[in-house]
Enzyme design. Sequence first.
Site, PDB file in Angstrom:
ATOM      1  N   ALA A  22      -4.221 -31.611  25.061  1.00 54.43           N
ATOM      2  CA  ALA A  22      -3.261 -32.393  24.278  1.00 54.43           C
ATOM      3  C   ALA A  22      -2.328 -33.136  25.225  1.00 54.43           C
ATOM      4  CB  ALA A  22      -2.470 -31.464  23.362  1.00 54.43           C
ATOM      5  N   CYS A 104      -5.014 -22.301  20.460  1.00 55.68           N
ATOM      6  CA  CYS A 104      -3.801 -22.938  20.995  1.00 55.68           C
ATOM      7  C   CYS A 104      -2.562 -22.093  20.669  1.00 55.68           C
ATOM      8  CB  CYS A 104      -3.641 -24.342  20.411  1.00 55.68           C
ATOM      9  SG  CYS A 104      -2.125 -25.129  21.005  1.00 55.68           S
ATOM     10  N   LYS A 143     -13.321 -22.685  19.620  1.00 58.17           N
ATOM     11  CA  LYS A 143     -12.758 -22.363  20.940  1.00 58.17           C
ATOM     12  C   LYS A 143     -11.698 -21.301  20.723  1.00 58.17           C
ATOM     13  CE  LYS A 143     -10.700 -24.525  25.076  1.00 58.17           C
ATOM     14  NZ  LYS A 143      -9.242 -24.408  25.021  1.00 58.17           N
ATOM     15  N   ASN A 203     -14.256 -20.338  30.072  1.00 53.46           N
ATOM     16  CA  ASN A 203     -13.144 -21.223  30.449  1.00 53.46           C
ATOM     17  C   ASN A 203     -11.987 -20.401  31.000  1.00 53.46           C
ATOM     18  OD1 ASN A 203     -10.468 -22.483  28.530  1.00 53.46           O
ATOM     19  ND2 ASN A 203     -11.249 -23.586  30.298  1.00 53.46           N
ATOM     20  N   ASP A 205      -9.344 -20.962  34.811  1.00 59.27           N
ATOM     21  CA  ASP A 205      -9.193 -20.904  36.269  1.00 59.27           C
ATOM     22  C   ASP A 205     -10.359 -21.488  37.050  1.00 59.27           C
ATOM     23  OD1 ASP A 205      -6.780 -19.730  35.789  1.00 59.27           O
ATOM     24  OD2 ASP A 205      -7.378 -17.701  36.394  1.00 59.27           O
ATOM     25  N   ARG A 228      -7.271 -27.549  33.500  1.00 63.36           N
ATOM     26  CA  ARG A 228      -6.255 -28.057  34.436  1.00 63.36           C
ATOM     27  C   ARG A 228      -6.879 -28.688  35.671  1.00 63.36           C
ATOM     28  NH1 ARG A 228      -3.307 -22.836  35.399  1.00 63.36           N
ATOM     29  NH2 ARG A 228      -5.395 -22.137  34.818  1.00 63.36           N
TER      30      ARG A 228
HETATM   31  C1  LIG Z   1      -1.613 -29.709  29.125  1.00 60.97           C
HETATM   32  C2  LIG Z   1      -2.602 -28.832  28.390  1.00 60.97           C
HETATM   33  C3  LIG Z   1      -3.023 -29.198  27.115  1.00 60.97           C
HETATM   34  C4  LIG Z   1      -3.951 -28.403  26.432  1.00 60.97           C
HETATM   35  N1  LIG Z   1      -4.393 -28.819  25.210  1.00 60.97           N
HETATM   36  C5  LIG Z   1      -5.390 -28.122  24.587  1.00 60.97           C
HETATM   37  C6  LIG Z   1      -5.955 -28.595  23.369  1.00 60.97           C
HETATM   38  O1  LIG Z   1      -5.570 -29.644  22.828  1.00 60.97           O
HETATM   39  N2  LIG Z   1      -6.963 -27.856  22.809  1.00 60.97           N
HETATM   40  C7  LIG Z   1      -7.424 -26.693  23.391  1.00 60.97           C
HETATM   41  O2  LIG Z   1      -8.347 -26.067  22.849  1.00 60.97           O
HETATM   42  N3  LIG Z   1      -6.895 -26.234  24.534  1.00 60.97           N
HETATM   43  C8  LIG Z   1      -5.919 -26.929  25.148  1.00 60.97           C
HETATM   44  N4  LIG Z   1      -5.429 -26.475  26.346  1.00 60.97           N
HETATM   45  C9  LIG Z   1      -6.052 -25.287  26.964  1.00 60.97           C
HETATM   46  C10 LIG Z   1      -7.210 -25.686  27.880  1.00 60.97           C
HETATM   47  O3  LIG Z   1      -8.213 -26.406  27.204  1.00 60.97           O
HETATM   48  C11 LIG Z   1      -7.850 -24.454  28.546  1.00 60.97           C
HETATM   49  O4  LIG Z   1      -8.358 -23.603  27.552  1.00 60.97           O
HETATM   50  C12 LIG Z   1      -6.881 -23.687  29.417  1.00 60.97           C
HETATM   51  O5  LIG Z   1      -6.023 -24.550  30.151  1.00 60.97           O
HETATM   52  C13 LIG Z   1      -7.608 -22.763  30.403  1.00 60.97           C
HETATM   53  O6  LIG Z   1      -8.440 -23.492  31.256  1.00 60.97           O
HETATM   54  P1  LIG Z   1      -8.032 -23.828  32.809  1.00 60.97           P
HETATM   55  O7  LIG Z   1      -7.685 -22.527  33.452  1.00 60.97           O
HETATM   56  O8  LIG Z   1      -9.266 -24.499  33.347  1.00 60.97           O
HETATM   57  O9  LIG Z   1      -6.834 -24.735  32.739  1.00 60.97           O
HETATM   58  C14 LIG Z   1      -4.462 -27.216  27.021  1.00 60.97           C
HETATM   59  C15 LIG Z   1      -4.020 -26.849  28.301  1.00 60.97           C
HETATM   60  C16 LIG Z   1      -3.110 -27.652  28.991  1.00 60.97           C
HETATM   61  C17 LIG Z   1      -2.678 -27.255  30.391  1.00 60.97           C
END
Ligand SMILES: Cc1cc2nc3c(=O)[nH]c(=O)nc-3n(C[C@H](O)[C@H](O)[C@H](O)COP(=O)(O)O)c2cc1C
Length: 329
Positions: A22, A104, A143, A203, A205, A228
């Site tokens: 988002a 979320c 998810k 999903n 890290d 991220r």
């Molecule tokens: C800025 C930001 C916005 C996110 N928006 C969403 C979203 O709209 N829908 C969703 O399912 N997860 C959202 N997430 C979660 C990520 O999709 C993901 O599940 C989470 O960051 C873990 O993955 P990572 O460790 O690769 O960051 C968001 C995370 C961040 C940091």
Amino acid sequence: MKPFVHQLFIEQSPAVLSAPLAGVTDAAYQRILFECGAPVVSTEMIPSAALALHPAAATKILQWQHQVHPINAQVYGTCPEQIATTLRLIEPYRPDTIDINMGCPARKIVRNGSGLALMNDLPRATKILRAARQATDGPLSIKIRLGIIPGEMSAVAFAQMAESEGADFITVHGRYRTSYSVPADWAGIAAVKAAVSIPVIGNGDIFSAEDARRLLDQTGCNGVMIARGILGDPWLPYRVHRFLRTGILPPEPTLAERFRVFSRHMDYLFELKGERRAGFIFRKHAAWYLKGFPNIVHFRRQLFTISRPEQFYGIVKDILESYRRVAID
Ligand SMILES: Cc1cc2nc3c(=O)[nH]c(=O)nc-3n(C[C@H](O)[C@H](O)[C@H](O)COP(=O)(O)O)c2cc1C
């Protein structure tokens, strides 16, 4: 198996998806990710309550039409009928796969009973997925996180529910309602993977190709989702995908390529959002793109004070010129 699910999990296995983010994966960044070779790009979360009440908003929200494929359109909400209506509204925009957000933790989402709040309410989550399944024949996923309270895992029950309600795959973020300072629990993801026979995407890290390899090895998942890690690095999903497929990591983009894409991203944003909003959004991206660059503080400060595209171009030119000088010196 549906053609796209076959493509994702057989032909292109292991699947690599860039995550819904988002405020980040708007139509401009979707296009950038696509152009940088991301195998599957996700939208931002699409609010089903707003779309069901104001269908005309669909054209504004769903701007990826004809530009970015394959695309994973993520929807959130708490009312099964609104989710079903939204899926029907989305259909003409040809999403390749649709995801329902059940993870979320943001207060404004959870307060209304959507996102992670659904993991407290398996019966409602089931009704939502059932309504979604009836609304579309296309690929459909949920998810989820591991659960809400650390150690109280509900993800296995949710994954099994998803399988029996006809979801084509699921994505599991290996965290509870915890902050990013707690590492993702890949063993938890492995437990979910072992409990179902539909494909599972892991999903949490993943910031490099090696991280993706380790997650797959430790969990047995059928693919990975990177969130991220794509901030300021739209090349990462492609590089991870190539590495997982061939064992060879494509080189990092050159400085010139980084700035080319950085500038193009800016163009798309200005075109999409207009000057004021684009400038505001782009500053965030600029900080991510420039992270780790040497001698950038002065330019970064400048980028944060301006709003018109010409000013951005001027600064980007100055940055490139300064690097060229350093390279020559
Ligand atoms: C800025 C930001 C916005 C996110 N928006 C969403 C979203 O709209 N829908 C969703 O399912 N997860 C959202 N997430 C979660 C990520 O999709 C993901 O599940 C989470 O960051 C873990 O993955 P990572 O460790 O690769 O960051 C968001 C995370 C961040 C940091």
